[in-house]
Design a protein around this motif. Structure first.
Motif, PDB file in Angstrom:
ATOM      1  N   THR A  44       0.816  -1.213   0.000  1.00 45.47           N
ATOM      2  CA  THR A  44       0.000   0.000   0.000  1.00 45.47           C
ATOM      3  C   THR A  44       0.848   1.261   0.000  1.00 45.47           C
ATOM      4  N   SER A  45       0.206   2.357  -0.402  1.00 44.68           N
ATOM      5  CA  SER A  45       0.811   3.680  -0.255  1.00 44.68           C
ATOM      6  C   SER A  45       0.502   4.265   1.115  1.00 44.68           C
ATOM      7  N   GLY A  46      -0.451   3.672   1.813  1.00 48.56           N
ATOM      8  CA  GLY A  46      -0.865   4.191   3.106  1.00 48.56           C
ATOM      9  C   GLY A  46      -1.759   5.406   3.018  1.00 48.56           C
ATOM     10  N   PHE A  47      -2.135   5.819   1.790  1.00 50.32           N
ATOM     11  CA  PHE A  47      -2.889   7.062   1.618  1.00 50.32           C
ATOM     12  C   PHE A  47      -4.246   7.033   2.301  1.00 50.32           C
ATOM     13  N   LEU A  48      -4.864   5.858   2.389  1.00 49.59           N
ATOM     14  CA  LEU A  48      -6.202   5.741   2.989  1.00 49.59           C
ATOM     15  C   LEU A  48      -6.115   5.213   4.420  1.00 49.59           C
ATOM     16  N   SER A  49      -5.055   5.554   5.115  1.00 54.41           N
ATOM     17  CA  SER A  49      -4.806   5.000   6.448  1.00 54.41           C
ATOM     18  C   SER A  49      -5.920   5.313   7.439  1.00 54.41           C
ATOM     19  N   LYS A  50      -6.599   6.433   7.271  1.00 56.48           N
ATOM     20  CA  LYS A  50      -7.658   6.795   8.212  1.00 56.48           C
ATOM     21  C   LYS A  50      -8.840   5.827   8.133  1.00 56.48           C
ATOM     22  N   ASP A  51      -8.947   5.096   7.037  1.00 56.78           N
ATOM     23  CA  ASP A  51     -10.038   4.134   6.885  1.00 56.78           C
ATOM     24  C   ASP A  51      -9.745   2.807   7.582  1.00 56.78           C
ATOM     25  N   TRP A  52      -8.522   2.642   8.089  1.00 55.06           N
ATOM     26  CA  TRP A  52      -8.129   1.382   8.726  1.00 55.06           C
ATOM     27  C   TRP A  52      -8.057   1.555  10.230  1.00 55.06           C
ATOM     28  N   VAL A 112      19.307  14.422  -3.947  1.00 52.32           N
ATOM     29  CA  VAL A 112      19.920  14.091  -2.662  1.00 52.32           C
ATOM     30  C   VAL A 112      18.999  14.489  -1.514  1.00 52.32           C
ATOM     31  N   GLU A 113      18.402  15.665  -1.619  1.00 45.65           N
ATOM     32  CA  GLU A 113      17.525  16.159  -0.558  1.00 45.65           C
ATOM     33  C   GLU A 113      16.284  15.280  -0.411  1.00 45.65           C
ATOM     34  N   ASN A 114      15.694  14.891  -1.533  1.00 42.88           N
ATOM     35  CA  ASN A 114      14.492  14.065  -1.459  1.00 42.88           C
ATOM     36  C   ASN A 114      14.787  12.714  -0.833  1.00 42.88           C
ATOM     37  N   VAL A 115      15.900  12.098  -1.227  1.00 43.81           N
ATOM     38  CA  VAL A 115      16.276  10.799  -0.665  1.00 43.81           C
ATOM     39  C   VAL A 115      16.545  10.927   0.829  1.00 43.81           C
ATOM     40  N   GLU A 116      17.207  12.001   1.231  1.00 44.75           N
ATOM     41  CA  GLU A 116      17.455  12.222   2.658  1.00 44.75           C
ATOM     42  C   GLU A 116      16.137  12.339   3.423  1.00 44.75           C
ATOM     43  N   ASN A 117      15.170  13.012   2.839  1.00 39.59           N
ATOM     44  CA  ASN A 117      13.869  13.163   3.488  1.00 39.59           C
ATOM     45  C   ASN A 117      13.151  11.822   3.602  1.00 39.59           C
ATOM     46  N   VAL A 118      13.284  10.982   2.574  1.00 38.01           N
ATOM     47  CA  VAL A 118      12.689   9.641   2.646  1.00 38.01           C
ATOM     48  C   VAL A 118      13.331   8.860   3.793  1.00 38.01           C
ATOM     49  N   VAL A 162       6.898   4.583  -0.013  1.00 39.30           N
ATOM     50  CA  VAL A 162       7.204   5.979   0.308  1.00 39.30           C
ATOM     51  C   VAL A 162       7.703   6.596  -0.987  1.00 39.30           C
ATOM     52  N   LYS A 163       6.810   7.255  -1.679  1.00 39.90           N
ATOM     53  CA  LYS A 163       7.071   7.663  -3.057  1.00 39.90           C
ATOM     54  C   LYS A 163       7.905   8.935  -3.165  1.00 39.90           C
ATOM     55  N   SER A 164       8.005   9.663  -2.070  1.00 35.08           N
ATOM     56  CA  SER A 164       8.817  10.877  -2.056  1.00 35.08           C
ATOM     57  C   SER A 164       9.016  11.295  -0.610  1.00 35.08           C
ATOM     58  N   GLY A 165      10.003  12.166  -0.386  1.00 33.75           N
ATOM     59  CA  GLY A 165      10.270  12.637   0.964  1.00 33.75           C
ATOM     60  C   GLY A 165       9.806  14.044   1.230  1.00 33.75           C
ATOM     61  N   ASP A 166       9.297  14.736   0.225  1.00 35.58           N
ATOM     62  CA  ASP A 166       8.784  16.081   0.445  1.00 35.58           C
ATOM     63  C   ASP A 166       7.441  16.238  -0.262  1.00 35.58           C
ATOM     64  N   GLU A 167       6.633  17.145   0.253  1.00 36.16           N
ATOM     65  CA  GLU A 167       5.255  17.292  -0.219  1.00 36.16           C
ATOM     66  C   GLU A 167       5.181  17.689  -1.698  1.00 36.16           C
ATOM     67  N   LEU A 173       1.500  13.481   1.097  1.00 36.49           N
ATOM     68  CA  LEU A 173       2.446  12.560   1.725  1.00 36.49           C
ATOM     69  C   LEU A 173       2.057  12.163   3.143  1.00 36.49           C
ATOM     70  N   ALA A 174       1.421  13.063   3.882  1.00 36.74           N
ATOM     71  CA  ALA A 174       1.193  12.874   5.320  1.00 36.74           C
ATOM     72  C   ALA A 174       0.552  11.536   5.694  1.00 36.74           C
ATOM     73  N   PRO A 175      -0.463  11.045   4.965  1.00 42.52           N
ATOM     74  CA  PRO A 175      -1.074   9.772   5.366  1.00 42.52           C
ATOM     75  C   PRO A 175      -0.103   8.590   5.354  1.00 42.52           C
ATOM     76  N   THR A 176       0.862   8.606   4.438  1.00 39.23           N
ATOM     77  CA  THR A 176       1.863   7.536   4.403  1.00 39.23           C
ATOM     78  C   THR A 176       2.681   7.531   5.688  1.00 39.23           C
ATOM     79  N   ILE A 177       3.102   8.705   6.101  1.00 42.32           N
ATOM     80  CA  ILE A 177       3.903   8.820   7.329  1.00 42.32           C
ATOM     81  C   ILE A 177       3.088   8.356   8.524  1.00 42.32           C
TER      82      ILE A 177
END
Length: 293
Positions: A155-163, A225-231, A178-183, A194-198
């Motif tokens: 899953t992407s975790g996007f619908l986490s509130k439904d679980w 580099v920055e995006n990977v660090e955020n992930v 985790v498809k990216s580290g920044d919004e 991104l927030a629901p995945t986290i």
């Protein structure tokens, strides 16, 4: 809240088990599943909400791809995201899947119980977005875990509130994208947030579940580099739940499906990452203490 009142209630009248509907049941669809095509629209929606049926795109048996051991991977139909690198755009719309009875799915999974137990495998629900049909998936998980079968949610975790927490209890392993580290990049990649995945990763950690993080490396899109660090920092917030990170190099295997469906493909000329880029990203994650594949 009790098990009965929450999400494991089967309302038989919704399935309209009768001779009339039996005549309209499609036998042999989706490799042997019965499809309740006799249900009218109202009853299909009701049965979908309770998890008495699920809309399934396809399934297969594989080894060490969608979790440990030999696994039955079920691809559910329907997805709220529109990822630029999606390999299965044919799973975006739930109506394009085939409705399958809950009991049929449970029976099909348990049929492979001996294989799963001898290889350390189990069942994985993927998609599309498997969370989109949470009642169906979680009820299958609950039933097969009683048989000693390992469960995995891709899953992407996007619908986490439904679980609910009770539904999370029946997950043994989560393949969390985790498809990216920044919004900004996440929205560019998926069209969403991104927030629901986290949040979901942190809930899995709190529940004592295991996570295999998946990160798709796309040159010019997710590779900075920055995006990977955020992930990596996001993965750190999942604590000890993360067993390893899978860095998945972008490829063009999904492009023919976009063409077949007549959907403009945003990565038409994009090439996969170089060896140097892959090594750099692996090294970044390893620097944070993660095992990387």
């Amino acid at each position: 809240m009790s098990e009965t009142t929450q999400f494991r209630t089967t309302t038989q009248h919704m399935l309209k088990v009768s001779k009339v509907y039996a005549k309209h049941t499609l036998m042999g669809g989706l490799s042997g599943f019965q499809s309740p095509i006799g249900l009218d629209r109202h009853d299909r929606i009701a049965a979908l909400r309770t998890g008495d049926i699920g809309f399934v795109h396809s399934w297969d048996i594989n080894t060490s791809v969608d979790g440990p051991g030999t696994r039955m991977t079920v691809f559910m139909s329907g997805c709220p995201l529109r990822c630029q690198f999606c390999q299965n755009p044919d799973t975006w719309k739930m109506r394009d899947g085939q409705p399958v009875y809950l009991d049929d799915m449970i029976e099909r999974v348990t049929r492979y119980k001996d294989v799963f137990q001898s290889t350390g495998g189990g069942v994985t629900f993927s998609g599309g977005e498997s969370m989109m049909q949470g009642k169906f998936v979680s009820r299958v998980f609950h039933a097969v875990r009683k048989e000693g079968i390992h469960t995995c949610l891709d899953t992407s975790g996007f619908l986490s509130k439904d679980w609910t927490d009770e539904m999370i209890d029946d997950i043994d392993l989560c393949l969390l994208d985790v498809k990216s580290g920044d919004e900004e990049t996440y929205h560019k990649v998926t069209g969403s947030q991104l927030a629901p995945t986290i949040e979901f990763g942190q809930r899995l950690n709190k529940a004592g579940k295991k996570i295999w993080v998946r990160f798709v490396l796309v040159p010019g899109l997710t590779d900075s580099v920055e995006n990977v660090e955020n992930v990596a920092k996001i993965c750190e917030s999942f604590g000890d739940a993360v067993e390893h990170i899978d860095v998945l190099p972008f490829h063009q295997l999904g492009r023919p499906k976009w063409h077949e469906l007549g959907i403009p493909y945003p990565l038409e000329t994009k090439e996969g990452p170089s060896k140097e880029m892959k090594k750099r990203v692996h090294d970044q994650f390893k620097a944070h203490g993660f095992e990387v594949y």
